[in-house]
Write an enzyme that holds these catalytic residues in place. Structure first.
Site, mmCIF file in Angstrom:
data_model
loop_
_atom_site.group_PDB
_atom_site.id
_atom_site.type_symbol
_atom_site.label_atom_id
_atom_site.label_comp_id
_atom_site.label_asym_id
_atom_site.label_seq_id
_atom_site.Cartn_x
_atom_site.Cartn_y
_atom_site.Cartn_z
ATOM 1 N N SER A 98 2.935 -0.694 7.899
ATOM 2 C CA SER A 98 4.251 -0.522 7.310
ATOM 3 C C SER A 98 5.276 -0.235 8.407
ATOM 4 C CB SER A 98 4.206 0.587 6.254
ATOM 5 O OG SER A 98 5.376 0.586 5.470
ATOM 6 N N GLU A 134 1.325 -5.805 -2.361
ATOM 7 C CA GLU A 134 2.078 -4.770 -1.655
ATOM 8 C C GLU A 134 3.091 -4.070 -2.572
ATOM 9 O OE1 GLU A 134 1.677 -3.962 1.554
ATOM 10 O OE2 GLU A 134 0.933 -5.724 2.622
ATOM 11 N N HIS A 183 0.241 -1.665 -1.260
ATOM 12 C CA HIS A 183 0.690 -1.305 0.083
ATOM 13 C C HIS A 183 -0.032 -0.040 0.552
ATOM 14 C CE1 HIS A 183 3.579 -1.245 3.380
ATOM 15 N NE2 HIS A 183 3.898 0.011 3.111
#
Length: 494
Positions: A189, A307, A397
């Site tokens: 991320s 995600e 995610h």
């Protein structure tokens, strides 16, 4: 039991032995960025004469409070401006210098720390025969305000902290059994977006030899927007930049929160993130990489299948479809995406899918293809789900992190019991990640993983089965390609 002692150029540190792994926690890699050093590039730490205890994690960077106890494993760490510490895990009894894997945590440039339990490097160090380093860096207003136009301050401080940690690795990791010539950065991320920036930053050149990017690619603010954000922040503090190094840290956090709400409300906009800046990050990362800034650095990059389902769920209230689409356009720095959005249902699932495809998947493909002329690239996708689970029924995610570090036992926090299939997946993914650190390729035992090339776009799928898929979702990829401006895409040979 003899506790391990390692020597750094600043002094000796004594860690702990846990099983077959030595671990040192809370080693300072820079001076505390407080007082006159607040909003300034990191400086080296002060040396010490005695053997320094390195058994407790250092403080975490100031950040908004977590709405969940899971991030830090049910504990409450100390939060402080004095946060520039790193942690090292190393197999005990090693004789040869081993590859080094430096983890850069995510958290939207606002949250997180290298001390989070899910980043425990013990399994990776022992099973993969590597040295694992996790680092802290300044977050939010302390690390990502564009203050270089205002007096003696600098921008992209969080990235400069990461570079300081990587320089520390170059100078000191041999004392822990690591090879400074074989350093792989990996992150997820915001950590992965940081790596995109590091690949482009002149000051980071030569500090690492491989990169693994998980669920994040090039993402930066334009200088004009960064200046507007900084001015709005200063307005909340009374408008005097000369007071920045003297006001209490809590006042800075409060001002940043007020500013962020006024500018973006409840949208997904990230106001604190890397920024194009002549002194630190002069060229947009994707453009710099296309020009060869990361030549010779093998890249492994990938995303998770769902995600966006971490951010959009049917049991949550949130922005409507059109509002979230505008926020996504702002985050991506693109114009009207209404035609592309017409291919998605106008509900929360459509919002989640749009975010997955545009913000994560498409940008990762574009970044990979910009690096292709300059170094080998491997692509993956994480598909593993736990059917019936209220959150992990999708490959959301961040879900892959537990498998990469093989800290899947921590999933009990989500009410999940580890199955033999989950254990096997974690072992295989960790083997691929550490193989990349050893050889610059993720091919490991029983894992034939071809490199990613245009035309074929081989992608390793980590799901209920592990397989290679050629150009997954090809038609959707081409639709995304036609909808976004050329500045966000690599040339398509088809």
């Amino acid at each position: 039991m003899t506790r391990p002692v390692a020597e750094t150029i600043y002094g000796k540190v004594q860690g702990a032995l846990s099983g077959g792994v030595n671990v040192w926690r809370g080693i300072p890699f820079a001076a505390p960025p407080v007082g006159e050093l607040r909003f300034r590039a990191p400086r080296p730490p002060e040396p010490w004469d005695t053997v320094r205890e390195a058994v407790e994690f250092g403080p975490a960077a100031h950040q908004p409070p977590s709405s969940s106890s899971i991030r830090f494993g049910g504990t409450q760490p100390v939060f402080s401006e004095d946060c520039l510490y790193l942690n090292v895990w190393a197999p005990a009894g090693g004789q040869e210098l081993l590859p080094v894997m430096v983890w850069i945590h995510g958290g939207t440039f606002l949250t997180g720390a290298g001390s989070q339990p899910m980043f425990n490097g013990a399994s990776m160090a022992e099973a993969g025969n590597v040295i694992v380093v996790t680092v802290n860096y300044r977050l939010g207003p302390f690390g990502f305000l564009h203050l270089s136009p205002f007096g003696p301050f600098e921008s992209n401080l969080g990235l400069l902290d990461q570079i300081a940690a990587l320089q520390w690795v170059q100078d000191n990791i041999a004392g822990f059994g690591g090879d400074p010539k074989r350093v792989t950065v990996f992150g997820e991320s915001a950590g992965s977006m940081s790596i995109a920036a590091l690949l482009a930053m002149p000051a980071a050149k030569g500090l690492f030899s491989g990169a693994i990017m998980q669920s994040g690619a090039a993402q930066t603010l334009k200088p004009q927007l960064g200046a507007q954000i900084a001015e709005a922040f200063l307005a909340e503090l009374g408008g005097d930049a000369n007071l920045l190094q003297a006001v209490p840290a809590q006042d800075i956090l409060t001002a940043a929160a007020k500013m962020a709400y006024k500018l973006s409300g409840d949208s997904l906009s990230m106001l604190f993130q890397p920024l194009i800046d002549p002194a630190t990050l002069p060229v947009e990362p994707a453009e710099a990489v296309a020009g060869g800034a990361a030549s010779g650095i093998p890249l492994m990059i990938g995303t998770n299948l769902h995600e966006g389902h971490l951010f959009f769920r049917g049991d949550r209230e949130g922005a409507g479809f059109d509002q979230s689409l505008k926020a996504l356009e702002l985050m991506l720095g693109v114009g009207n995406l209404a035609e592309l959005a017409s291919h998605y249902p106008k509900n929360w699932e459509g919002q989640a899918a749009l975010m997955t495809d545009l913000y994560f998947w498409d940008s990762s493909i574009a970044f990979a293809e910009r690096q292709l002329p300059h170094a080998p690239v491997w692509m993956y996708r994480f598909d593993w789900t736990i059917p019936g689970h209220p959150l992990l029924d999708k490959a959301i995610h961040g879900a892959e992190i537990y498998y990469v570090f093989n800290t899947i036992d921590l999933l009990h926090q989500y009410g999940v019991s580890v199955s033999p299939e989950m254990a096997a997946l974690a072992a295989q993914m960790q083997a691929a990640w550490t193989a990349f650190a050893h050889r610059g390729s993720p091919e490991a035992a029983d894992l034939n993983w071809p490199a990613y090339v245009k035309g074929e776009r081989a992608t390793m799928i980590f799901g209920q089965d592990i397989r290679v898929q050629t150009d997954p979702d090809r038609e959707k990829r081409k639709r995304l390609l036609s909808a976004l401006p050329a500045s966000r895409q690599a040339p398509d040979p088809e």
